[in-house]
Design a protein around this motif. Structure first.
Motif, PDB file in Angstrom:
ATOM      1  N   ARG A 123      -0.883  -2.492  -5.323  1.00 48.91           N
ATOM      2  CA  ARG A 123       0.308  -2.354  -6.160  1.00 48.91           C
ATOM      3  C   ARG A 123       0.925  -0.989  -5.945  1.00 48.91           C
ATOM      4  O   ARG A 123       0.237   0.023  -5.948  1.00 48.91           O
ATOM      5  CB  ARG A 123      -0.052  -2.491  -7.637  1.00 48.91           C
ATOM      6  CG  ARG A 123      -0.468  -3.863  -8.041  1.00 48.91           C
ATOM      7  CD  ARG A 123      -0.747  -3.922  -9.525  1.00 48.91           C
ATOM      8  NE  ARG A 123      -1.104  -5.277  -9.908  1.00 48.91           N
ATOM      9  CZ  ARG A 123      -1.211  -5.678 -11.156  1.00 48.91           C
ATOM     10  NH1 ARG A 123      -0.990  -4.835 -12.154  1.00 48.91           N
ATOM     11  NH2 ARG A 123      -1.530  -6.926 -11.423  1.00 48.91           N
ATOM     12  N   VAL A 124       2.240  -0.985  -5.791  1.00 50.60           N
ATOM     13  CA  VAL A 124       2.996   0.259  -5.691  1.00 50.60           C
ATOM     14  C   VAL A 124       3.873   0.331  -6.931  1.00 50.60           C
ATOM     15  O   VAL A 124       4.714  -0.538  -7.167  1.00 50.60           O
ATOM     16  CB  VAL A 124       3.829   0.299  -4.397  1.00 50.60           C
ATOM     17  CG1 VAL A 124       4.700   1.547  -4.364  1.00 50.60           C
ATOM     18  CG2 VAL A 124       2.914   0.234  -3.176  1.00 50.60           C
ATOM     19  N   MET A 125       3.657   1.374  -7.712  1.00 50.34           N
ATOM     20  CA  MET A 125       4.338   1.536  -8.986  1.00 50.34           C
ATOM     21  C   MET A 125       5.699   2.201  -8.794  1.00 50.34           C
ATOM     22  O   MET A 125       5.865   3.055  -7.934  1.00 50.34           O
ATOM     23  CB  MET A 125       3.484   2.403  -9.934  1.00 50.34           C
ATOM     24  CG  MET A 125       2.027   1.964 -10.030  1.00 50.34           C
ATOM     25  SD  MET A 125       1.799   0.224 -10.434  1.00 50.34           S
ATOM     26  CE  MET A 125       2.371   0.220 -12.115  1.00 50.34           C
ATOM     27  N   GLY A 126       6.664   1.786  -9.608  1.00 53.51           N
ATOM     28  CA  GLY A 126       7.984   2.391  -9.526  1.00 53.51           C
ATOM     29  C   GLY A 126       8.904   1.872 -10.608  1.00 53.51           C
ATOM     30  O   GLY A 126       8.452   1.374 -11.646  1.00 53.51           O
ATOM     31  N   THR A 127      10.200   1.983 -10.351  1.00 51.08           N
ATOM     32  CA  THR A 127      11.224   1.586 -11.314  1.00 51.08           C
ATOM     33  C   THR A 127      12.314   0.810 -10.580  1.00 51.08           C
ATOM     34  O   THR A 127      12.746   1.210  -9.501  1.00 51.08           O
ATOM     35  CB  THR A 127      11.845   2.826 -11.985  1.00 51.08           C
ATOM     36  OG1 THR A 127      10.800   3.643 -12.510  1.00 51.08           O
ATOM     37  CG2 THR A 127      12.770   2.435 -13.104  1.00 51.08           C
TER      38      THR A 127
ATOM     39  N   PRO B 109       6.528   9.608  -0.148  1.00 52.22           N
ATOM     40  CA  PRO B 109       5.673   8.426  -0.051  1.00 52.22           C
ATOM     41  C   PRO B 109       6.135   7.433   1.016  1.00 52.22           C
ATOM     42  O   PRO B 109       7.300   7.443   1.419  1.00 52.22           O
ATOM     43  CB  PRO B 109       5.805   7.794  -1.434  1.00 52.22           C
ATOM     44  CG  PRO B 109       7.241   8.068  -1.767  1.00 52.22           C
ATOM     45  CD  PRO B 109       7.536   9.446  -1.189  1.00 52.22           C
ATOM     46  N   ALA B 110       5.204   6.590   1.427  1.00 52.50           N
ATOM     47  CA  ALA B 110       5.509   5.504   2.354  1.00 52.50           C
ATOM     48  C   ALA B 110       4.902   4.225   1.802  1.00 52.50           C
ATOM     49  O   ALA B 110       3.690   4.139   1.614  1.00 52.50           O
ATOM     50  CB  ALA B 110       4.952   5.804   3.739  1.00 52.50           C
ATOM     51  N   LEU B 111       5.755   3.252   1.531  1.00 54.45           N
ATOM     52  CA  LEU B 111       5.331   1.908   1.140  1.00 54.45           C
ATOM     53  C   LEU B 111       5.155   1.103   2.419  1.00 54.45           C
ATOM     54  O   LEU B 111       6.078   1.032   3.237  1.00 54.45           O
ATOM     55  CB  LEU B 111       6.402   1.266   0.252  1.00 54.45           C
ATOM     56  CG  LEU B 111       6.350  -0.246   0.020  1.00 54.45           C
ATOM     57  CD1 LEU B 111       5.068  -0.652  -0.690  1.00 54.45           C
ATOM     58  CD2 LEU B 111       7.563  -0.698  -0.766  1.00 54.45           C
TER      59      LEU B 111
ATOM     60  N   ARG C  32       0.866  -1.181   0.000  1.00 54.76           N
ATOM     61  CA  ARG C  32       0.000   0.000   0.000  1.00 54.76           C
ATOM     62  C   ARG C  32       0.901   1.228   0.000  1.00 54.76           C
ATOM     63  O   ARG C  32       1.948   1.234   0.652  1.00 54.76           O
ATOM     64  CB  ARG C  32      -0.890   0.026   1.233  1.00 54.76           C
ATOM     65  CG  ARG C  32      -1.748  -1.184   1.399  1.00 54.76           C
ATOM     66  CD  ARG C  32      -3.189  -1.002   1.109  1.00 54.76           C
ATOM     67  NE  ARG C  32      -3.667   0.289   1.538  1.00 54.76           N
ATOM     68  CZ  ARG C  32      -4.714   0.867   0.991  1.00 54.76           C
ATOM     69  NH1 ARG C  32      -5.362   0.286   0.028  1.00 54.76           N
ATOM     70  NH2 ARG C  32      -5.130   2.050   1.397  1.00 54.76           N
ATOM     71  N   LEU C  33       0.468   2.259  -0.711  1.00 52.03           N
ATOM     72  CA  LEU C  33       1.260   3.480  -0.798  1.00 52.03           C
ATOM     73  C   LEU C  33       0.493   4.637  -0.181  1.00 52.03           C
ATOM     74  O   LEU C  33      -0.699   4.801  -0.415  1.00 52.03           O
ATOM     75  CB  LEU C  33       1.605   3.793  -2.257  1.00 52.03           C
ATOM     76  CG  LEU C  33       2.665   4.869  -2.450  1.00 52.03           C
ATOM     77  CD1 LEU C  33       4.011   4.439  -1.865  1.00 52.03           C
ATOM     78  CD2 LEU C  33       2.832   5.205  -3.920  1.00 52.03           C
TER      79      LEU C  33
ATOM     80  N   ASP D 141      -4.067   4.133  -6.334  1.00 51.56           N
ATOM     81  CA  ASP D 141      -3.448   3.688  -7.583  1.00 51.56           C
ATOM     82  C   ASP D 141      -1.982   3.313  -7.394  1.00 51.56           C
ATOM     83  O   ASP D 141      -1.328   2.826  -8.320  1.00 51.56           O
ATOM     84  CB  ASP D 141      -3.599   4.734  -8.683  1.00 51.56           C
ATOM     85  CG  ASP D 141      -2.874   6.043  -8.401  1.00 51.56           C
ATOM     86  OD1 ASP D 141      -2.273   6.194  -7.309  1.00 51.56           O
ATOM     87  OD2 ASP D 141      -2.921   6.933  -9.270  1.00 51.56           O
ATOM     88  N   GLY D 142      -1.426   3.549  -6.185  1.00 49.75           N
ATOM     89  CA  GLY D 142      -0.047   3.166  -5.894  1.00 49.75           C
ATOM     90  C   GLY D 142       0.998   3.933  -6.676  1.00 49.75           C
ATOM     91  O   GLY D 142       2.124   3.473  -6.834  1.00 49.75           O
TER      92      GLY D 142
END
Length: 138
Positions: free
Chosen positions: A58-62, A50-52, A38-39, A120-121
């Motif tokens: 879903r947490v979106m990233g790279t 942000p805090a994961l 959760r984001l 939406d993460g």
């Protein structure tokens, strides 16, 4: 350093944090993906960050691979930047080609007052939608 790094917030290259620019010079271009969790967006006088946290979603990233120039000193500086509230932990990143093992900074404390759930993460999308600025502290 061999472990890949997953960024989902202020350390993403596209957000332009000055320290992140320095570190990204020693990382691969990266691949878009997501991790389970959760984001939350957290307010700060110097901008949002942000805090994961563990959970469904879903947490979106790279995800990035360290290059030869990325060393232990850079990783230690990154850990200091993230501070005591985060712990760098193993995560599984889902990318177009499958799953990749990486490390991500996971929030370890109670969420502060004013935290906003990002269903939406996507922290970058939150900033674009809200017109808020990303955290710029050091």
């Amino acid at each position: 350093m061999e472990s890949r790094l997953f960024f989902y917030g202020t350390l993403m290259a596209e957000l332009g944090h000055p320290l992140a620019r320095e570190w990204h010079a020693a990382l691969s271009a990266g691949e878009k993906g997501w991790v389970e969790g959760r984001l939350w967006a957290l307010p700060d006088p110097q901008g949002w960050y942000p805090a994961l946290v563990p959970g469904e979603g879903r947490v979106m990233g790279t995800v990035h691979c360290p290059l030869a120039a990325f060393d232990a000193a850079m990783l230690a500086a990154m850990d200091r930047y993230e501070g005591e509230a985060y712990r760098r932990l193993p995560v599984t990143v889902r990318v177009a080609s499958g799953e990749i093992a990486a490390q991500a900074y996971v929030w370890q404390e109670a969420l502060p007052e004013g935290a906003v759930a990002l269903e939406d993460g996507d922290f970058a999308a939150f900033l674009a939608r809200s017109g808020e600025q990303a955290y710029r502290g050091a």
